[in-house]
Design a protein around this motif. Structure first.
Motif, PDB file in Angstrom:
ATOM      1  N   LEU A  85       0.831  -1.203   0.000  1.00  0.00           N
ATOM      2  CA  LEU A  85       0.000   0.000   0.000  1.00  0.00           C
ATOM      3  C   LEU A  85       0.866   1.254   0.000  1.00  0.00           C
ATOM      4  CD1 LEU A  85      -2.739  -1.058   2.596  1.00  0.00           C
ATOM      5  CD2 LEU A  85      -3.077  -0.737   0.136  1.00  0.00           C
ATOM      6  N   ARG A  98      -7.425  -0.631  -4.255  1.00  0.00           N
ATOM      7  CA  ARG A  98      -6.850  -0.262  -2.967  1.00  0.00           C
ATOM      8  C   ARG A  98      -7.916  -0.275  -1.876  1.00  0.00           C
ATOM      9  NH1 ARG A  98      -2.019   3.225  -1.799  1.00  0.00           N
ATOM     10  NH2 ARG A  98      -2.161   3.758   0.410  1.00  0.00           N
ATOM     11  N   GLU A 102      -7.953  -2.479   1.638  1.00  0.00           N
ATOM     12  CA  GLU A 102      -7.912  -1.807   2.935  1.00  0.00           C
ATOM     13  C   GLU A 102      -9.167  -2.037   3.773  1.00  0.00           C
ATOM     14  OE1 GLU A 102      -5.269   2.201   2.263  1.00  0.00           O
ATOM     15  OE2 GLU A 102      -7.294   2.171   1.414  1.00  0.00           O
TER      16      GLU A 102
END
Length: 380
Positions: A85, A98, A102
């Protein structure tokens, strides 16, 4: 330097069942630990152990050392995720990929690999057997096999953990070996290597490793996958599953052969190896849709890794250089111009008239940049 040696286990049906049950239990426990770590935002091994150790031992029948390894595996996996990340490997903030990474805890496959240390796994090299902990107790006398080089390296240099791996119905152990560092010989020049798709690797000596055969195999496999997926019968799905890693193994073997030849030539001539630093090229380059499959199946990173570790074992210097404009720069006079490339295979300098195969010229530019980079980084 560290390498990984793979050996194949030859368990009996009863032993294989015990190994499978152990992996299922360990990965169920790992999923619990991963959820707890995500909810508590606790990713340090010592802290996470306080939250999960007792529950892992009580709920999944794991021994103390196995429970410790489950927690450490989860922490290591989150550390890798957070590093990716931070490096932007999973997209920009707010991107779909992403956000998916997450917004939910990590999930482990039921038969994901599990690490073992010397308390849980012992090797009997002469007998070619291992003794390994499972939820059904200690299994002794599990036979293993491998190539002669692998077995010799394992017996002489094994150190650290080993991973129990299940793949396509077979059992493997991936063992870490530590080799003594070989001093890097001061290079007398650099063997420049241009990486590409039409030619997988081209050296400044004019040796070209063609990608024609590999690309033909990939095209044939791609068409076969398309037909089998469209057919969608049970037999087609079985064939797809059986063939799913065949192309990757073939490409890896091609890269191993090329890397060995390049390192051998550099060692023979007393030179170092200069490679292009192509990290992030898939994000930088914009291509038409038919070309994207070819770019994304290009295993340049794997080839670079093979060259780097084989060179380290041989004491050959390796340097990575900026790849910008290597295809447009003249290796003879340094003139950079788009017009230097009249077509894909030809280089003809508009300044000094130097002409050469485009990939050989680019490898010469990489070689020159390698010499400059080495001189700068090793200046007294």
């Amino acid at each position: 330097m560290r390498l990984v040696v793979q050996v194949k286990l030859l368990p009996t049906p009863e032993q294989a069942a015990a190994l499978e049950t152990t992996l299922h239990a360990a990965n169920r426990a790992a999923n619990l630990v991963a959820r707890t770590a995500f909810e508590q935002r606790c990713f340090r091994n010592f802290d996470l152990r306080k939250h999960t150790y007792e529950q892992v031992r009580a709920s999944f029948g794991l021994a103390a050392q196995a429970a410790q390894h489950v927690i450490k595996k989860v922490c290591d996996t989150y550390r890798t995720l957070h590093a990716n990340l931070a490096a932007g490997n999973l997209g920009k903030p707010g991107s779909k990929r992403r956000v998916q990474a997450e917004s939910k805890p990590i999930v482990f496959r039921p038969l994901a690999a599990h690490p073992y240390d010397d308390r849980c796994l012992s090797w009997q090299y002469q007998a070619r057997t291992v003794s390994i902990w499972t939820t059904a107790g200690r299994l002794r006398g599990i036979a293993f096999t491998g190539s002669a080089d692998q077995l010799a390296l394992l017996a002489a240099q094994r150190k650290g953990e080993s991973d129990l791996v299940w793949r396509d119905g077979m059992w493997f152990l991936h063992a870490t070996v530590e080799l003594p560092e070989k001093p890097v010989t001061a290079p007398d020049g650099f063997l420049g290597v241009d990486l590409g798709i039409a030619n997988i690797a081209t050296t400044c000596d004019g040796i070209r490793h063609s990608g024609k055969g590999l690309n033909a195999v990939r095209h044939r496999n791609r068409e076969l996958r398309r037909r089998l997926q469209a057919k969608a019968t049970k037999s087609a799905k079985r064939l797809l599953k059986r063939r799913r890693r065949k192309e990757a193994r073939f490409a890896a073997n091609v890269n191993h052969v090329i890397a060995k030849q390049i390192v051998t030539e550099a060692e023979r001539t007393g030179r170092g190896i200069a490679l292009e630093d192509l990290g992030g090229i898939r994000d930088r380059v914009r291509l038409r849709k038919p070309q994207r499959v070819t770019l994304h199946s290009w295993s340049f990173h794997q080839l670079g890794g093979f060259i780097a570790y084989k060179a380290a074992r041989a004491g050959v210097a390796v340097i990575f250089v900026d790849p910008a404009y290597t295809s447009q720069e003249c290796s003879a006079c340094g003139h950079v111009d788009k017009a230097n490339r009249p077509d894909q295979a030809t280089f003809s300098c508009t300044s000094c008239g130097f002409a050469e195969h485009a990939d050989v010229n680019a490898a010469g530019v990489v070689s020159s940049r390698g010499e400059i980079g080495w001189a700068v980084s090793h200046a007294a």
